[in-house]
Design an enzyme around this catalytic site. Structure first.
Site, short mmCIF file in Angstrom:
data_model
loop_
_atom_site.label_atom_id
_atom_site.label_comp_id
_atom_site.label_asym_id
_atom_site.label_seq_id
_atom_site.Cartn_x
_atom_site.Cartn_y
_atom_site.Cartn_z
N GLU A 29 72.03 30.80 32.91
CA GLU A 29 70.84 30.13 32.17
C GLU A 29 71.16 29.45 30.99
O GLU A 29 71.79 29.75 30.11
CB GLU A 29 69.68 30.89 31.90
CG GLU A 29 69.01 31.44 33.23
CD GLU A 29 68.33 32.83 33.12
OE1 GLU A 29 67.99 33.28 31.94
OE2 GLU A 29 68.13 33.51 34.21
N LEU A 58 65.70 30.05 36.15
CA LEU A 58 65.62 31.44 35.63
C LEU A 58 65.45 32.45 36.54
O LEU A 58 64.25 32.66 36.84
CB LEU A 58 64.39 31.19 34.58
CG LEU A 58 64.58 32.17 33.46
CD1 LEU A 58 63.41 31.61 32.52
CD2 LEU A 58 64.25 33.51 33.83
N GLU A 60 67.70 35.74 37.51
CA GLU A 60 68.75 36.70 37.33
C GLU A 60 69.21 37.19 38.71
O GLU A 60 70.42 37.37 38.86
CB GLU A 60 68.47 37.78 36.50
CG GLU A 60 68.55 37.36 34.97
CD GLU A 60 67.22 36.71 34.61
OE1 GLU A 60 66.16 36.77 35.36
OE2 GLU A 60 67.17 36.12 33.55
N PHE A 83 71.06 38.07 28.23
CA PHE A 83 71.09 39.01 27.65
C PHE A 83 71.16 40.36 28.65
O PHE A 83 70.57 40.11 29.49
CB PHE A 83 69.93 39.26 26.63
CG PHE A 83 69.72 38.22 25.79
CD1 PHE A 83 70.34 38.47 24.34
CD2 PHE A 83 68.98 37.09 25.76
CE1 PHE A 83 70.26 37.30 23.34
CE2 PHE A 83 68.93 36.14 24.89
CZ PHE A 83 69.67 36.33 23.61
N HIS A 129 66.52 42.83 23.77
CA HIS A 129 67.75 41.99 23.55
C HIS A 129 69.08 42.71 22.86
O HIS A 129 69.87 42.33 22.51
CB HIS A 129 67.44 40.92 22.60
CG HIS A 129 66.57 39.68 23.26
ND1 HIS A 129 65.51 39.83 23.80
CD2 HIS A 129 66.91 38.42 23.49
CE1 HIS A 129 64.84 38.86 24.34
NE2 HIS A 129 66.02 37.89 24.21
#
Ligand SMILES: Cc1ncc(C[n+]2csc(CCOP(=O)(O)OP(=O)(O)O)c2C)c(N)n1
Ligand SMILES: [Mg+2]
Lengths: 326, 358
Positions: A29, A58, A60, A83, A129
């Site tokens: 991304e 988007l 994963e 992340f 994060h």
């Protein structure tokens, strides 16, 4: 030779890998036009074009899954998960497929891919994060898990990860991204993936750490030296497969072991190191093994995260405890 | 208010359950041998399924997923694909795998619990069976992307079940395939059931083909019990994919006449009457009727074929049963390209323990 930050070293390694091998594809991304939210992929699009630097939707799980398909076809995909907190969606793909494609097909299909992801605490980020999931990945047979702790090791280890014939999880400590700076030759030389690095020799106690904790641990070792305690500091670097010999050898010389990890204590990777040393090096120990770790809590929000992450003081306290045994 | 988008889903059927043609035959069917080949492949698949179930029932095979009643989907796929294409299957595509050169012995080895069954001597780039439902869909996008990057005129066929369409992986993959226009064809094998969950409790969507609409790719339905239609539709979308026309989704509407697997008892959740009804629509009967009526197929042909298939499957079963298990320590050997030191130690440890060494 020039001094670069850890994230710039990642960038240099990616550029070098793409230059030397047309099979290397970068996807993730915002990795293209934006150059990645941390700029790890900056400039790649301009150099190698949209064919080899793919901005993905988007998604994963599909990023990991697409990388598996590419890898099975002989490409060398380097997928970025923005992340580590979002890499959990990739676990199904990495565990059920990437890690075992070779085994399931007796080597007919293989999965030479790298899943890069920045993580760890200390940058006052919003929740999700600041995760440290290395032990989760290290528990998966068939995956290699690598965490660099300096610009030079980021460069050399990432190059080796990309050249490796098997899937590698490459976890980059965001906290070190800019503050960790060092000389990187950009000579294309990789560093071995099955080796730990002794960053500081010492005779009194062995401190084992990885990633962002290396900085704290080296600082602790420095202060300990002022107190007359010589700590040997080992950067594990590649958690899986683990270079047990380097750690055992060090403990045989020092007799004391402190493992430092940012991740929660229970079932952390430190437990594996402790178990191996207890199993093979018990007779060399003069003190119980100490683990200095994050707590078994959810990673707290930014305002209190420094209380969660092991710091120099906590590491030194751990060392004092093992030193209290004669 | 204005309408900004509408969609419709086409349904293709050529051969009705009665054996009557309800649409013009595709070009390939001009050669009767092509139709006979489809029939033969379906009979072989059914024979293989029966043998695999029998082996399981007698304790000589692991849990097995039969494709009874769904042979036309796999065979249609197998017939439409070219050798250079890649199959990314679910776990009921034995028919397609056999047609692509996976041997019956290899299939039995796999279902019997031996990794070597996935080391196909034939289609070296085909993926093995995928057990985690729907997780194969992104792989197909990756493989198709590889073809596009290398500018090869090849396509991928990825098969998922109706249940799998509820998975995020499938939605993510369809979407990505659409964005990148990769040469991937997704076949949804809609057999009406996901173990005990019927389609109406799987989704509120009227068709599964319309899942393509949200991904911006063409989607259509085909009668999954009509092997001529399946092959024809797939040939069309595969040709488009190979020519750079992008991905598509084909929902093959069929029915699972068997239990979910040999470990399942469908009578717990499904009416026998429903199953009986669907036997009237199964794929072999209609093609046999058609071929017989045209004088292309005789009772004698049928008997010979059954004998041939029976013999082939028996031979494969014997070869499978005669294959000793791997040397146990071999399961270490393909974990990585090269055995790392700590794994080598575990391997040596296992071998020593088995020898009774300390
Ligand atoms: C992700 C996942 N969840 C659950 C299962 C257990 N399981 C195996 S097959 C199946 C049903 C699949 O239904 P469908 O996709 O319609 O395929 P079919 O079995 O009908 O061919 C389930 C729930 C699984 N293998 N994978
Ligand atoms: Mg189903």
């Amino acid at each position: 030779m020039s001094e670069v930050s850890l994230v710039q070293a990642v960038n240099l390694a990616l550029k070098r890998a793409m230059a030397e091998d047309p099979r290397v594809i970068v996807l993730g991304e915002d990795v293209g036009v934006d150059g990645g939210v941390f700029r790890a992929t900056e400039g790649l699009l301009a150099l190698y074009g949209e064919e080899r630097v793919l901005d993905t939707p988007l998604a994963e799980a599909a990023i990991a899954g697409v990388a598996i398909g590419l890898a099975a076809q002989g490409f060398r995909p380097v997928a970025e998960i923005q992340f580590t907190g979002f890499a959990y969606s990739c676990i199904d793909q990495m565990l059920n497929h990437a890690s075992r494609l070779r085994t399931r097909t007796c080597g007919r299909l293989t999965c030479p891919m790298v899943l890069r992801s920045p993580g760890g605490g200390g940058i006052r980020a919003i929740e999700h994060h600041s995760e440290s999931p290395e032990a989760i990945f290290a528990h998966i047979p068939g995956l290699k898990v690598v965490i660099p702790s300096s610009a030079a090791r980021a460069y050399g280890l990432l190059l080796s990860a990309i050249r490796d014939p098997d899937p590698v999880i490459f976890l980059e400590p965001t906290r070190l991204y800019r503050v960790s700076r060092g000389e990187v030759a950009d000579d294309g030389a990789g560093l071995p993936l099955e080796r730990s690095f002794i960053l500081r020799p010492g005779t009194d106690v062995t401190l084992v750490a990885w990633g962002a904790m290396i900085r704290e641990t080296l600082a602790a070792a420095q202060q300990l030296a002022d107190e007359g305690i010589e700590a040997e500091v080992i950067d594990v670097a590649t958690l899986k497969p683990l270079d047990t010999a380097t750690i055992l050898d060090s403990v045989a010389r020092t007799g004391r072991l402190v493992v430092v990890q940012e991740a929660p204590l229970t079932c952390g990777f430190g437990a594996e190191i402790a178990a191996r040393v207890a199993g093979r090096g018990l007779m060399n120990l003069v003190a119980p093994i100490e683990r200095v770790a994050g707590y078994d809590t959810v990673m707290p929000y930014a305002r209190t995260e420094t209380f969660y992450m092991p710091d120099t003081a906590r590491i030194m306290a751990g060392v004092q405890r093992v030193m209290s045994y004669a | 208010m204005t309408t900004v988008a509408t969609f419709s889903i086409a349904f293709t059927r050529i051969l009705a359950p009665s054996g009557e043609l309800v649409a013009p035959l595709p070009a390939f069917a001009a050669d009767p041998a092509e139709l006979v080949a489809l029939f033969r492949a379906m009979v072989l698949t059914r024979t293989f399924d029966a043998k695999a179930v029998a082996l399981q029932r007698t304790g000589r095979l692991g849990t097995y997923a039969s494709s009874l009643g769904q042979e036309a989907v796999a065979v249609g796929i197998g017939a439409a694909m070219r050798p250079a294409d890649v199959l990314v299957p679910s776990f009921r595509e034995h028919g397609a795998q056999l047609m692509r050169g996976v041997s019956a012995k290899e299939l039995l080895l796999f279902w019997g619990g031996d990794e070597r069954g996935n080391d196909f001597a034939g289609p070296r780039e085909d993926f093995p069976v995928c057990v985690p439902v729907g997780s194969n869909a992104p792989h197909a996008v990756g493989v198709a992307l590889a073809f596009r990057l290398r500018k090869e005129k090849r396509a991928v066929v990825c098969v998922v079940g109706d249940g799998a369409t509820s998975k995020g992986d499938v939605a993510e993959a369809l979407n990505m395939a659409g964005v990148w226009k990769v040469p991937a064809v997704f076949v949804v094998n809609n057999n009406g059931w996901a173990i005990s969950v019927p389609l109406e409790r799987q989704t509120a969507a009227v068709t599964l083909a319309q899942k393509a609409v949200a991904a911006g790719i063409p989607g259509e339905q085909v009668d999954g019990n009509d092997v001529i239609a399946v092959r024809s539709v797939l040939e069309r979308v595969l040709a488009r994919a190979r020519d750079g026309g992008g991905p598509s989704l084909v929902e093959a509407v069929t029915y699972r006449l068997s239990d979910h697997t040999t470990a399942d008892d469908a009578r717990r959740y499904r009416d026998d009457a429903e199953v009986s009804r669907h036997w009237a629509e199964e794929p072999l009967v209609r093609l046999r009727t058609y071929l017989t009526q045209r004088g292309i197929w005789t009772k004698q042909d049928e008997e010979t074929l059954l004998q041939e298939c029976g013999r082939a499957v028996e031979e494969a079963a014997s070869a499978y049963l005669a294959t000793p298990p791997r040397e146990p320590a071999a399961f270490f050997d393909h974990t990585f390209a090269a055995l790392p030191a700590d794994l080598a130690e575990q391997r040596a440890g296992m071998t020593a323990e088995r020898r009774g060494e300390p």
